[in-house]
Design a protein around this motif. Structure first.
Motif, PDB file in Angstrom:
ATOM      1  N   THR B 188       0.836  -1.210   0.000  1.00  0.00           N
ATOM      2  CA  THR B 188       0.000   0.000   0.000  1.00  0.00           C
ATOM      3  C   THR B 188       0.868   1.256   0.000  1.00  0.00           C
ATOM      4  OG1 THR B 188      -1.513  -1.256   1.373  1.00  0.00           O
ATOM      5  CG2 THR B 188      -1.996   1.065   1.121  1.00  0.00           C
ATOM      6  N   ILE B 189       1.886   1.261   0.831  1.00  0.00           N
ATOM      7  CA  ILE B 189       2.762   2.434   0.917  1.00  0.00           C
ATOM      8  C   ILE B 189       3.525   2.609  -0.403  1.00  0.00           C
ATOM      9  CG2 ILE B 189       4.732   3.469   2.145  1.00  0.00           C
ATOM     10  CD1 ILE B 189       2.198   3.358   3.828  1.00  0.00           C
ATOM     11  N   ARG B 190       3.887   1.488  -1.007  1.00  0.00           N
ATOM     12  CA  ARG B 190       4.597   1.572  -2.289  1.00  0.00           C
ATOM     13  C   ARG B 190       3.711   2.240  -3.344  1.00  0.00           C
ATOM     14  NH1 ARG B 190       6.889  -3.289  -6.077  1.00  0.00           N
ATOM     15  NH2 ARG B 190       8.013  -1.933  -7.504  1.00  0.00           N
ATOM     16  N   LEU B 191       2.440   1.865  -3.344  1.00  0.00           N
ATOM     17  CA  LEU B 191       1.504   2.486  -4.291  1.00  0.00           C
ATOM     18  C   LEU B 191       1.401   3.989  -4.041  1.00  0.00           C
ATOM     19  CD1 LEU B 191      -1.434  -0.067  -4.545  1.00  0.00           C
ATOM     20  CD2 LEU B 191       0.198   0.551  -6.318  1.00  0.00           C
ATOM     21  N   SER B 192       1.355   4.359  -2.767  1.00  0.00           N
ATOM     22  CA  SER B 192       1.300   5.786  -2.425  1.00  0.00           C
ATOM     23  C   SER B 192       2.553   6.504  -2.893  1.00  0.00           C
ATOM     24  CB  SER B 192       1.186   5.970  -0.916  1.00  0.00           C
ATOM     25  OG  SER B 192      -0.099   5.699  -0.499  1.00  0.00           O
ATOM     26  N   LEU B 193       3.692   5.842  -2.703  1.00  0.00           N
ATOM     27  CA  LEU B 193       4.961   6.438  -3.121  1.00  0.00           C
ATOM     28  C   LEU B 193       4.978   6.661  -4.625  1.00  0.00           C
ATOM     29  CD1 LEU B 193       7.530   4.401  -1.001  1.00  0.00           C
ATOM     30  CD2 LEU B 193       7.373   6.870  -1.074  1.00  0.00           C
ATOM     31  N   MET B 194       4.457   5.646  -5.363  1.00  0.00           N
ATOM     32  CA  MET B 194       4.453   5.760  -6.820  1.00  0.00           C
ATOM     33  C   MET B 194       3.527   6.895  -7.266  1.00  0.00           C
ATOM     34  SD  MET B 194       4.632   1.761  -7.751  1.00  0.00           S
ATOM     35  CE  MET B 194       4.297   1.881  -9.482  1.00  0.00           C
ATOM     36  N   ALA B 195       2.384   6.999  -6.589  1.00  0.00           N
ATOM     37  CA  ALA B 195       1.421   8.041  -6.952  1.00  0.00           C
ATOM     38  C   ALA B 195       2.004   9.435  -6.714  1.00  0.00           C
ATOM     39  CB  ALA B 195       0.137   7.862  -6.150  1.00  0.00           C
ATOM     40  N   ARG B 196       2.923   9.539  -5.752  1.00  0.00           N
ATOM     41  CA  ARG B 196       3.456  10.864  -5.398  1.00  0.00           C
ATOM     42  C   ARG B 196       4.921  11.027  -5.790  1.00  0.00           C
ATOM     43  NH1 ARG B 196       2.963  12.039   0.385  1.00  0.00           N
ATOM     44  NH2 ARG B 196       3.588  14.106  -0.263  1.00  0.00           N
ATOM     45  N   ARG B 197       5.368  10.174  -6.730  1.00  0.00           N
ATOM     46  CA  ARG B 197       6.785  10.179  -7.112  1.00  0.00           C
ATOM     47  C   ARG B 197       7.240  11.562  -7.596  1.00  0.00           C
ATOM     48  NH1 ARG B 197       7.432   5.398 -10.847  1.00  0.00           N
ATOM     49  NH2 ARG B 197       6.049   6.760 -11.994  1.00  0.00           N
ATOM     50  N   PHE B 212      10.334  15.070   6.408  1.00  0.00           N
ATOM     51  CA  PHE B 212       9.136  15.710   5.891  1.00  0.00           C
ATOM     52  C   PHE B 212       8.567  14.888   4.734  1.00  0.00           C
ATOM     53  CE2 PHE B 212       6.787  18.662   3.245  1.00  0.00           C
ATOM     54  CZ  PHE B 212       6.037  19.343   4.186  1.00  0.00           C
ATOM     55  N   VAL B 213       9.455  14.320   3.934  1.00  0.00           N
ATOM     56  CA  VAL B 213       9.016  13.481   2.806  1.00  0.00           C
ATOM     57  C   VAL B 213       8.463  12.158   3.330  1.00  0.00           C
ATOM     58  CG1 VAL B 213       9.768  12.310   0.691  1.00  0.00           C
ATOM     59  CG2 VAL B 213      10.710  14.550   1.270  1.00  0.00           C
ATOM     60  N   ARG B 214       9.151  11.600   4.312  1.00  0.00           N
ATOM     61  CA  ARG B 214       8.805  10.248   4.776  1.00  0.00           C
ATOM     62  C   ARG B 214       7.588  10.205   5.697  1.00  0.00           C
ATOM     63  NH1 ARG B 214      14.916   9.116   5.802  1.00  0.00           N
ATOM     64  NH2 ARG B 214      15.454   8.006   3.902  1.00  0.00           N
ATOM     65  N   PHE B 215       7.442  11.259   6.485  1.00  0.00           N
ATOM     66  CA  PHE B 215       6.467  11.193   7.573  1.00  0.00           C
ATOM     67  C   PHE B 215       5.031  10.882   7.136  1.00  0.00           C
ATOM     68  CE2 PHE B 215       4.386  12.960  11.467  1.00  0.00           C
ATOM     69  CZ  PHE B 215       4.940  12.041  12.325  1.00  0.00           C
ATOM     70  N   SER B 284       5.575   0.437   6.913  1.00  0.00           N
ATOM     71  CA  SER B 284       5.888   1.708   6.243  1.00  0.00           C
ATOM     72  C   SER B 284       7.399   1.875   6.090  1.00  0.00           C
ATOM     73  CB  SER B 284       5.374   2.888   7.066  1.00  0.00           C
ATOM     74  OG  SER B 284       4.002   2.819   7.184  1.00  0.00           O
ATOM     75  N   LEU B 285       8.117   1.607   7.175  1.00  0.00           N
ATOM     76  CA  LEU B 285       9.566   1.818   7.140  1.00  0.00           C
ATOM     77  C   LEU B 285      10.245   0.903   6.123  1.00  0.00           C
ATOM     78  CD1 LEU B 285      10.371   2.362  10.927  1.00  0.00           C
ATOM     79  CD2 LEU B 285      10.368   4.057   9.111  1.00  0.00           C
ATOM     80  N   ILE B 286       9.753  -0.355   6.027  1.00  0.00           N
ATOM     81  CA  ILE B 286      10.327  -1.274   5.032  1.00  0.00           C
ATOM     82  C   ILE B 286      10.134  -0.678   3.635  1.00  0.00           C
ATOM     83  CG2 ILE B 286      10.060  -3.523   3.904  1.00  0.00           C
ATOM     84  CD1 ILE B 286       9.305  -4.710   6.565  1.00  0.00           C
ATOM     85  N   SER B 287       8.904  -0.232   3.360  1.00  0.00           N
ATOM     86  CA  SER B 287       8.587   0.317   2.042  1.00  0.00           C
ATOM     87  C   SER B 287       9.430   1.564   1.756  1.00  0.00           C
ATOM     88  CB  SER B 287       7.100   0.664   1.988  1.00  0.00           C
ATOM     89  OG  SER B 287       6.667   0.625   0.669  1.00  0.00           O
ATOM     90  N   LEU B 288       9.539   2.443   2.740  1.00  0.00           N
ATOM     91  CA  LEU B 288      10.317   3.678   2.550  1.00  0.00           C
ATOM     92  C   LEU B 288      11.791   3.350   2.314  1.00  0.00           C
ATOM     93  CD1 LEU B 288       8.720   5.905   5.329  1.00  0.00           C
ATOM     94  CD2 LEU B 288       8.476   6.178   2.878  1.00  0.00           C
TER      95      LEU B 288
END
Lengths: 229, 294
Positions: B188-197, B212-215, B284-288
């Protein structure tokens, strides 16, 4: 303000340097054009100044501080003192003009009232007052680049770096953008602009640093684009 | 990070959760299921521990005698043993009557009175410390006239063995589900990351700090963990409350006294809340760590 001393940058896997033994100084308040053919090292120099890259050899000083020796916090502060303008504007399509510019201040944790005031002020300055609610796709290329400039300026940077800011604009729009940058420079922001827009460089008569194959081939206080390449 | 940044991060997390609503919901449900299973195991373990304590604190050694045993001499010998608290003589007639009462129907034992009574005379011995029971039982077995001395060791052993297996099974299932939930959070977090790349790339040029980016992404994972937590704790509390009140009212389950004291139950529920939070944060931390370069 900025001092490069024998700066060489060689990208991993590349035989020839992107920048080769560059030594130069840029004073506060200067307007500098970086000119040269594609692959001359202009973008590399911009990235080194932003400290997106580190030099392979030599040192870069920003207000006396060696950029290679900045810790994480100092690096963040360094980047916050610099505004970046890109050829492809890099605006967020889903955000309005106001939100795109405000984003630069939200990232810095500024309060909403200050954001509202400063964004309105900077949009007025770049001639986009009244377009706050428009989305980037509803704007012309020139207007989009003005949003990019507004976003770079809204945090009051000491230095504005622009990499081919007129690359996607027509001649007339490019001229208007350069006039805007000249005005902002007159208000105190130091400008370093990599460009191929030879006519504008010739017309504006600013300092010109000419690069070719990574070497500094010319540095004139009031130069022209030149025809060495 | 100041208050304005925190507000911005909260807004970003909320938008991301809205964008990936169904995936976030499924992830939260899986977290809830795994926590319900783990929580169920913990509640079972708390109750088993109570049963064990009850069994041990009420443990009596039943000393069965040969017909020709010298009861007075044995009573004296038993009383002299260190750690013995009380002794009570239970004649074979009394033993049969007690057995009849425990069956609930004395008529079942009709015909076993008098000469036909198969039970031996016995002493019921209580001790000062449950830990002394095995050694005392062994000493009593060696006394003359004693046929056997029992204290339910087989029952206690079997109970421990069965609950041990159930506990292990539930821990494995719960952990597998928890792993699955963490994996879903990573996705899920990966999808969010991709959406906001694109946004993240620009943030870097605007001077955003790494945190600030990760939080916002960390908050997103934590929110999924908390949602799963709340559902799990609610379901467990309701189901456990029902089961506990049923057991307390059920005459046939008189030997099971469910744990109801807040001092024992609170750590279980707080532990679950902590675990769910850790699962969200960890995912979340693993994904980040894997997918975000700032």
């Amino acid at each position: 303000m900025i001092s490069l001393q024998n700066v060489t940058k060689i990208y991993p896997g590349s035989a020839s340097p992107a920048l080769d033994q560059i030594t130069l100084d840029i004073e506060k308040g200067e307007f500098v054009f970086l000119v040269g053919p594609s692959g001359a090292g202009k973008s590399t120099l911009i990235k080194l100044l932003f400290r997106e890259l580190l030099p392979t050899k030599g040192e870069i000083y920003f207000f006396g501080r060696n950029l290679a020796r900045l810790d994480k916090k100092a690096l963040l502060n360094h980047r916050r003192q610099i505004g970046m303008v890109f050829q492809d504007f890099r605006l967020l399509k889903q955000k309005t003009v106001f939100e795109n510019v405000a984003f630069a201040l939200e990232v810095l944790g500024k309060p909403p009232k200050e954001i509202e005031f400063k964004v309105a002020e900077v949009l007025e300055k770049v001639g986009l007052a009244g377009k706050e609610k428009a989305f980037p796709e509803e704007l012309s290329g020139g207007e989009q680049q003005r949003v990019g400039v507004a976003r770079a300026l809204v945090k009051d940077p000491l230095l504005l770096l622009a990499d081919e800011p007129t690359g996607n604009l027509d001649r007339n729009t490019s001229r208007q953008l350069m006039e805007l940058l000249e005005t902002l420079n007159a208000e105190g922001t130091t400008m370093v602009i990599a460009t191929h827009a030879w006519d504008l460089v010739d017309r504006m008569q600013k300092r010109v640093i000419s690069l070719n194959q990574g070497r500094l081939v010319r540095d004139e206080k009031r130069g022209t684009y030149g025809h060495e390449f | 990070m100041n208050f304005n940044s925190l507000r911005y991060c909260l807004r970003q997390s909320r938008e991301a959760l809205k964008r990936n609503f169904w995936l976030a919901l499924v992830t939260s449900c899986i977290i809830a299921v795994s926590l319900i299973i783990l929580g169920g195991f913990l509640l079972l373990a708390v109750n088993v521990a109570q049963v064990m304590r009850d069994v041990q604190s009420n443990v009596e050694i039943c000393v069965f005698l040969y017909d020709d045993a010298d009861q007075d001499w044995l009573a004296g010998e038993l009383q002299r043993l260190e750690g013995v608290e009380t002794i009570r003589f239970v004649s074979k007639e009394e033993g049969l009557a007690e057995f009849g009462r425990s069956l609930g129907d004395a008529a079942l034992l009709a015909g076993l009175q008098g000469e036909n009574n198969p039970l031996p005379d016995a002493f019921r011995v209580t001790v000062t410390d449950a830990e002394l029971v095995p050694a005392l039982a062994q000493t009593m077995r060696e006394l003359e006239g004693v046929e056997m001395a029992e204290y339910g060791e087989e029952f206690v052993g079997e109970l421990l063995k069965i609950t041990g297996w159930i506990n292990r099974f539930l821990v494995v299932v719960g952990l597998l589900l928890a792993l699955g939930a963490v994996f879903l959070i990573v996705t899920t977090i990966r999808l969010s990351l991709m959406a906001r790349r694109e946004e993240i790339g620009i943030m870097k040029y605007l001077g955003a700090s790494d945190w600030f980016v990760r939080f916002p992404f960390l908050l997103e994972g934590l929110a999924m963990g908390w949602l799963g937590n709340i559902v799990a704790v609610f379901v467990l509390a309701v189901v456990y409350g029902k089961v506990a009140s049923t057991l307390q009212q059920d005459a046939f389950a008189f030997f099971l006294r469910p744990v109801t004291s807040p001092e024992q139950l609170l750590p279980v529920f707080l532990g679950l809340l902590l675990l769910g939070t850790c699962m969200g944060g960890f995912g979340s931390l693993i994904s980040l760590h894997k997918f975000l370069r700032v």
